[in-house]
Design a protein around this motif. Structure first.
Motif, PDB file in Angstrom:
ATOM      1  N   VAL A  94       0.853  -1.180   0.000  1.00 54.81           N
ATOM      2  CA  VAL A  94       0.000   0.000   0.000  1.00 54.81           C
ATOM      3  C   VAL A  94       0.897   1.241   0.000  1.00 54.81           C
ATOM      4  O   VAL A  94       1.766   1.399   0.860  1.00 54.81           O
ATOM      5  N   THR A  95       0.670   2.115  -0.967  1.00 57.72           N
ATOM      6  CA  THR A  95       1.365   3.403  -1.006  1.00 57.72           C
ATOM      7  C   THR A  95       0.351   4.485  -0.680  1.00 57.72           C
ATOM      8  O   THR A  95      -0.738   4.513  -1.261  1.00 57.72           O
ATOM      9  N   SER A  96       0.701   5.377   0.251  1.00 58.90           N
ATOM     10  CA  SER A  96      -0.247   6.413   0.645  1.00 58.90           C
ATOM     11  C   SER A  96       0.392   7.788   0.566  1.00 58.90           C
ATOM     12  O   SER A  96       1.585   7.961   0.831  1.00 58.90           O
ATOM     13  N   PHE A  97      -0.442   8.770   0.189  1.00 61.31           N
ATOM     14  CA  PHE A  97      -0.047  10.175   0.139  1.00 61.31           C
ATOM     15  C   PHE A  97      -1.041  10.949   0.994  1.00 61.31           C
ATOM     16  O   PHE A  97      -2.240  10.953   0.698  1.00 61.31           O
ATOM     17  N   SER A  98      -0.551  11.612   2.034  1.00 64.99           N
ATOM     18  CA  SER A  98      -1.418  12.358   2.929  1.00 64.99           C
ATOM     19  C   SER A  98      -0.924  13.793   3.054  1.00 64.99           C
ATOM     20  O   SER A  98       0.247  14.022   3.400  1.00 64.99           O
ATOM     21  N   SER A  99      -1.802  14.748   2.751  1.00 64.21           N
ATOM     22  CA  SER A  99      -1.457  16.183   2.835  1.00 64.21           C
ATOM     23  C   SER A  99      -0.221  16.505   2.007  1.00 64.21           C
ATOM     24  O   SER A  99       0.671  17.240   2.452  1.00 64.21           O
ATOM     25  N   CYS A 100      -0.159  15.967   0.811  1.00 64.20           N
ATOM     26  CA  CYS A 100       0.967  16.198  -0.098  1.00 64.20           C
ATOM     27  C   CYS A 100       0.574  17.188  -1.186  1.00 64.20           C
ATOM     28  O   CYS A 100      -0.616  17.430  -1.429  1.00 64.20           O
ATOM     29  N   GLU A 101       1.580  17.743  -1.852  1.00 59.12           N
ATOM     30  CA  GLU A 101       1.356  18.684  -2.943  1.00 59.12           C
ATOM     31  C   GLU A 101       1.953  18.127  -4.233  1.00 59.12           C
ATOM     32  O   GLU A 101       3.140  17.789  -4.275  1.00 59.12           O
ATOM     33  N   PHE A 102       1.117  18.026  -5.257  1.00 61.30           N
ATOM     34  CA  PHE A 102       1.548  17.597  -6.585  1.00 61.30           C
ATOM     35  C   PHE A 102       1.517  18.827  -7.486  1.00 61.30           C
ATOM     36  O   PHE A 102       0.447  19.268  -7.918  1.00 61.30           O
ATOM     37  N   GLY A 139      -3.121  18.210  -2.694  1.00 57.56           N
ATOM     38  CA  GLY A 139      -3.427  19.239  -3.665  1.00 57.56           C
ATOM     39  C   GLY A 139      -2.858  18.913  -5.026  1.00 57.56           C
ATOM     40  O   GLY A 139      -1.653  18.657  -5.153  1.00 57.56           O
ATOM     41  N   PHE A 140      -3.708  18.887  -6.046  1.00 52.16           N
ATOM     42  CA  PHE A 140      -3.291  18.699  -7.438  1.00 52.16           C
ATOM     43  C   PHE A 140      -3.304  20.080  -8.088  1.00 52.16           C
ATOM     44  O   PHE A 140      -4.381  20.639  -8.339  1.00 52.16           O
ATOM     45  N   ARG A 141      -2.138  20.650  -8.363  1.00 53.58           N
ATOM     46  CA  ARG A 141      -2.024  22.056  -8.709  1.00 53.58           C
ATOM     47  C   ARG A 141      -2.197  22.353 -10.199  1.00 53.58           C
ATOM     48  O   ARG A 141      -2.225  23.513 -10.582  1.00 53.58           O
ATOM     49  N   GLN A 142      -2.316  21.331 -11.026  1.00 57.87           N
ATOM     50  CA  GLN A 142      -2.545  21.553 -12.443  1.00 57.87           C
ATOM     51  C   GLN A 142      -3.875  20.910 -12.850  1.00 57.87           C
ATOM     52  O   GLN A 142      -4.303  19.908 -12.273  1.00 57.87           O
ATOM     53  N   SER A 143      -4.502  21.508 -13.841  1.00 58.46           N
ATOM     54  CA  SER A 143      -5.756  20.967 -14.351  1.00 58.46           C
ATOM     55  C   SER A 143      -5.435  19.903 -15.397  1.00 58.46           C
ATOM     56  O   SER A 143      -5.484  20.138 -16.615  1.00 58.46           O
ATOM     57  N   LYS A 144      -5.069  18.731 -14.903  1.00 64.01           N
ATOM     58  CA  LYS A 144      -4.666  17.615 -15.757  1.00 64.01           C
ATOM     59  C   LYS A 144      -5.233  16.323 -15.189  1.00 64.01           C
ATOM     60  O   LYS A 144      -5.913  16.313 -14.144  1.00 64.01           O
ATOM     61  N   HIS A 145      -4.922  15.226 -15.857  1.00 72.37           N
ATOM     62  CA  HIS A 145      -5.314  13.890 -15.405  1.00 72.37           C
ATOM     63  C   HIS A 145      -4.670  13.635 -14.038  1.00 72.37           C
ATOM     64  O   HIS A 145      -3.446  13.672 -13.905  1.00 72.37           O
ATOM     65  N   GLN A 146      -5.500  13.363 -13.049  1.00 74.49           N
ATOM     66  CA  GLN A 146      -4.970  13.264 -11.697  1.00 74.49           C
ATOM     67  C   GLN A 146      -4.541  11.837 -11.308  1.00 74.49           C
ATOM     68  O   GLN A 146      -3.405  11.630 -10.860  1.00 74.49           O
ATOM     69  N   ILE A 147      -5.414  10.876 -11.430  1.00 72.39           N
ATOM     70  CA  ILE A 147      -5.121   9.519 -10.967  1.00 72.39           C
ATOM     71  C   ILE A 147      -5.653   8.519 -11.983  1.00 72.39           C
ATOM     72  O   ILE A 147      -6.778   8.660 -12.491  1.00 72.39           O
ATOM     73  N   GLU A 148      -4.854   7.472 -12.264  1.00 79.74           N
ATOM     74  CA  GLU A 148      -5.319   6.348 -13.096  1.00 79.74           C
ATOM     75  C   GLU A 148      -5.126   5.060 -12.311  1.00 79.74           C
ATOM     76  O   GLU A 148      -4.010   4.757 -11.867  1.00 79.74           O
ATOM     77  N   ARG A 196      -5.403  -3.397  -6.623  1.00 79.53           N
ATOM     78  CA  ARG A 196      -6.235  -4.111  -5.653  1.00 79.53           C
ATOM     79  C   ARG A 196      -7.309  -3.212  -5.062  1.00 79.53           C
ATOM     80  O   ARG A 196      -8.492  -3.483  -5.148  1.00 79.53           O
ATOM     81  N   LYS A 197      -6.899  -2.101  -4.416  1.00 83.80           N
ATOM     82  CA  LYS A 197      -7.854  -1.207  -3.767  1.00 83.80           C
ATOM     83  C   LYS A 197      -7.337   0.220  -3.850  1.00 83.80           C
ATOM     84  O   LYS A 197      -6.126   0.448  -3.982  1.00 83.80           O
ATOM     85  N   ALA A 198      -8.270   1.188  -3.734  1.00 86.09           N
ATOM     86  CA  ALA A 198      -7.866   2.592  -3.760  1.00 86.09           C
ATOM     87  C   ALA A 198      -8.845   3.423  -2.942  1.00 86.09           C
ATOM     88  O   ALA A 198     -10.056   3.167  -2.934  1.00 86.09           O
ATOM     89  N   VAL A 199      -8.300   4.407  -2.244  1.00 85.29           N
ATOM     90  CA  VAL A 199      -9.095   5.386  -1.516  1.00 85.29           C
ATOM     91  C   VAL A 199      -8.632   6.765  -1.971  1.00 85.29           C
ATOM     92  O   VAL A 199      -7.435   7.085  -1.859  1.00 85.29           O
ATOM     93  N   VAL A 200      -9.559   7.565  -2.507  1.00 83.53           N
ATOM     94  CA  VAL A 200      -9.255   8.919  -2.970  1.00 83.53           C
ATOM     95  C   VAL A 200     -10.252   9.845  -2.284  1.00 83.53           C
ATOM     96  O   VAL A 200     -11.400   9.955  -2.698  1.00 83.53           O
ATOM     97  N   MET A 201      -9.794  10.503  -1.209  1.00 84.89           N
ATOM     98  CA  MET A 201     -10.727  11.248  -0.372  1.00 84.89           C
ATOM     99  C   MET A 201     -10.162  12.614   0.015  1.00 84.89           C
ATOM    100  O   MET A 201      -8.981  12.753   0.351  1.00 84.89           O
ATOM    101  N   GLY A 202     -11.037  13.623  -0.027  1.00 80.88           N
ATOM    102  CA  GLY A 202     -10.735  14.918   0.556  1.00 80.88           C
ATOM    103  C   GLY A 202      -9.602  15.665  -0.098  1.00 80.88           C
ATOM    104  O   GLY A 202      -8.852  16.391   0.593  1.00 80.88           O
ATOM    105  N   ASN A 203      -9.452  15.557  -1.391  1.00 79.87           N
ATOM    106  CA  ASN A 203      -8.364  16.233  -2.101  1.00 79.87           C
ATOM    107  C   ASN A 203      -8.858  17.528  -2.749  1.00 79.87           C
ATOM    108  O   ASN A 203     -10.050  17.718  -2.994  1.00 79.87           O
ATOM    109  N   MET A 204      -7.921  18.415  -3.054  1.00 79.40           N
ATOM    110  CA  MET A 204      -8.215  19.669  -3.739  1.00 79.40           C
ATOM    111  C   MET A 204      -7.694  19.580  -5.162  1.00 79.40           C
ATOM    112  O   MET A 204      -6.481  19.411  -5.378  1.00 79.40           O
ATOM    113  N   MET A 205      -8.611  19.688  -6.135  1.00 80.55           N
ATOM    114  CA  MET A 205      -8.246  19.552  -7.545  1.00 80.55           C
ATOM    115  C   MET A 205      -8.356  20.898  -8.254  1.00 80.55           C
ATOM    116  O   MET A 205      -9.393  21.568  -8.142  1.00 80.55           O
ATOM    117  N   ASN A 206      -7.339  21.273  -8.981  1.00 79.28           N
ATOM    118  CA  ASN A 206      -7.460  22.396  -9.909  1.00 79.28           C
ATOM    119  C   ASN A 206      -8.056  21.857 -11.203  1.00 79.28           C
ATOM    120  O   ASN A 206      -7.516  20.939 -11.810  1.00 79.28           O
TER     121      ASN A 206
END
Length: 468
Positions: free
Chosen positions: A386-394, A421-430, A436-446
């Motif tokens: 499991v790889t996790s990113f919490s309160s990170c800036e992309f 935070g995803f700072r560009q208006s681009k493809h965010q996650i694939e 196996r599993k994914a959780v995408v919660m509470g993020n800020m998208m441009n």
């Protein structure tokens, strides 16, 4: 601002007896203070004029008394060896090396309990590209290894054994190439004993700088400079290892094609088996890989890494091929992955901040970490962990190919992305079908939400993501 001796004498004339007695006491106190001040000033002046004086009040041996000469010509291997042997036999422990340029055609072994100490009380810092080595290294203690050229597997220059240490000096490879492709040399420092240490040391032009193998509780601190093929290697550490304030920059040379080898094959930090490694405030500029986590015959690593960074990582800022079940905890990191025409004119490969390999099974956790620079992707994730990113800036991604790829690509394994935070208006996650599993919660998208799910959507939890 104390009154002088003669002014006090003049003021005593004509005073009552009691007043004279009181002022006489004050006179004695002022004379004592003046005497102590003079003694201190003379002591400091003498210390500054003598290059062989070490500021600490501990017993030590001086390599000059064993025939060592810092003239940038004499082979000092035998003299240093005698001094270290004498320090171990006498239990004095510390061997002091006065300022000078000391050449070596052989290698040295630091017996258990000994310290090889130079004249620097803080980590030295020299950018040889500005004024050249001759002028830059004119002051302080500098060791110059000349043996082992072309032989990466030869004996290390300094073999640090149990409870031994190297401190307060520069290690400079005076015959290393500056413009042409760099030449291999043996390890600069090999730490094999428990509690071995290196601190306040600068390494310039080393092929591979520091190897801590079988060194429980190793201490690598306040080290900087310019290693080429590898900066720090850790393996067979079965009790907590410590690495802090280690910074690598291209101070030895950034000429072409010299620097191109480092940018295509160099690794700043490589971690194999370590049962709990603490890494604090480390940095590397201009390597193919900044931090490499891999499994050796002894196993993989778990660790706590805080305030680590990498700039101009041309392949990956962090490459994870294996971790222990306790995993990697990476907090407050800063990473830029890219290559440019200035540094690598002919590079065609892609740069990513985080690459997790197909054989990794352990967790990799990023907290309050920033990723920027013109990279291809922020993360390419595989394996079963499991790889996790919490309160990170992309900040940036898809800058090298511009083909619409996602910042975070999950080919297999599981991922958690929360509060980022995803700072560009681009493809965010694939999220690929094999994930196996994914959780995408509470993020800020441009821009609009742009998350691709190619497999079973029931295994993906999404919500509370703010977007345009």
């Amino acid at each position: 601002n104390s009154p002088s001796y003669f002014s006090l004498l003049n003021r005593l004339a004509g005073q009552p007896k009691m007043v004279c007695q009181t002022q006489a006491v004050a006179l004695k106190q002022n004379i004592l203070l003046l005497s102590l001040s003079l003694l201190f000033a003379l002591t400091v002046a003498a210390a500054l004029e003598s290059p062989a004086v070490w500021a600490h009040n501990e017993p030590f041996l001086n390599v000059a008394d064993f025939g060592a000469t810092g003239d940038n010509a004499t082979d000092n291997t035998a003299a240093f060896g005698k001094a270290l042997a004498a320090a171990a036999a006498s239990r004095v422990g510390t061997v002091f090396v006065p300022p000078g340029l000391y050449c070596f055609h052989g290698s040295l072994v630091l017996p258990p309990g000994t310290t090889l100490r130079g004249s620097f009380s803080v980590v030295p810092s020299h950018d040889l590209r500005v004024h050249g080595a001759k002028a830059t290294l004119a002051a302080g203690t500098t060791l110059i290894p000349l043996g082992g050229r072309g032989d990466a597997d030869g004996p290390p220059f300094l073999h640090v054994q149990e409870n031994a240490a190297v401190a307060g000096l520069v290690i400079y490879y005076g015959e290393q190439e500056v413009r042409e492709t760099p030449v291999p040399y043996p390890w600069t420092v090999l730490m094999t004993g428990n509690n071995a240490a290196i601190f306040d040391v600068e390494v310039l032009g080393a092929w591979r700088a520091i190897n801590a193998t079988g060194s429980a509780r190793h201490y690598i601190a306040r080290v900087q400079g310019h290693p080429i093929a590898m900066g720090v290697y850790v393996d067979q550490t079965y009790d907590i290892g410590r690495i802090e304030d280690v910074h690598f920059n291209p101070w030895f040379s950034s000429e072409h094609p010299f620097i191109e080898y480092q940018l295509t094959a160099g690794i700043a930090f490589q971690f194999c088996r370590s049962d709990w490694e603490y890494v604090l405030n480390t940095f590397a500029f201009g390597y193919a890989v900044g931090y490499h986590f891999v499994e050796s015959a002894s196993g993989a690593m778990n660790g706590n890494l805080v305030g680590i960074g990498a700039d101009l990582a041309t392949n990956a800022s962090i490459l994870v091929e294996a971790t222990q079940p306790a995993g990697l905890l990476i907090t407050n990191g800063e990473f830029t992955a890219f290559h440019s025409k200035q540094w690598l004119p002919h590079a065609t490969w892609e740069s990513s901040h985080v690459v997790v390999g197909a054989h990794n099974t352990g967790p990799v956790k990023f907290v309050t970490t920033s990723f920027w620079g013109p990279c291809a992707q922020v993360a390419k994730l595989a394996g079963t962990g499991v790889t996790s990113f919490s309160s990170c800036e992309f900040v940036e991604w898809d800058e090298q190919t511009g083909d619409g790829r996602a910042a975070v690509q999950v080919d297999s394994g599981s991922v958690i992305v929360s509060g980022c935070g995803f700072r560009q208006s681009k493809h965010q996650i694939e999220i690929a079908a094999a994930a196996r599993k994914a959780v995408v919660m509470g993020n800020m998208m441009n821009g609009p939400l742009n998350v691709t799910i190619r497999g079973d959507a029931s295994r993906v939890q999404m919500g509370l993501n703010a977007h345009d």
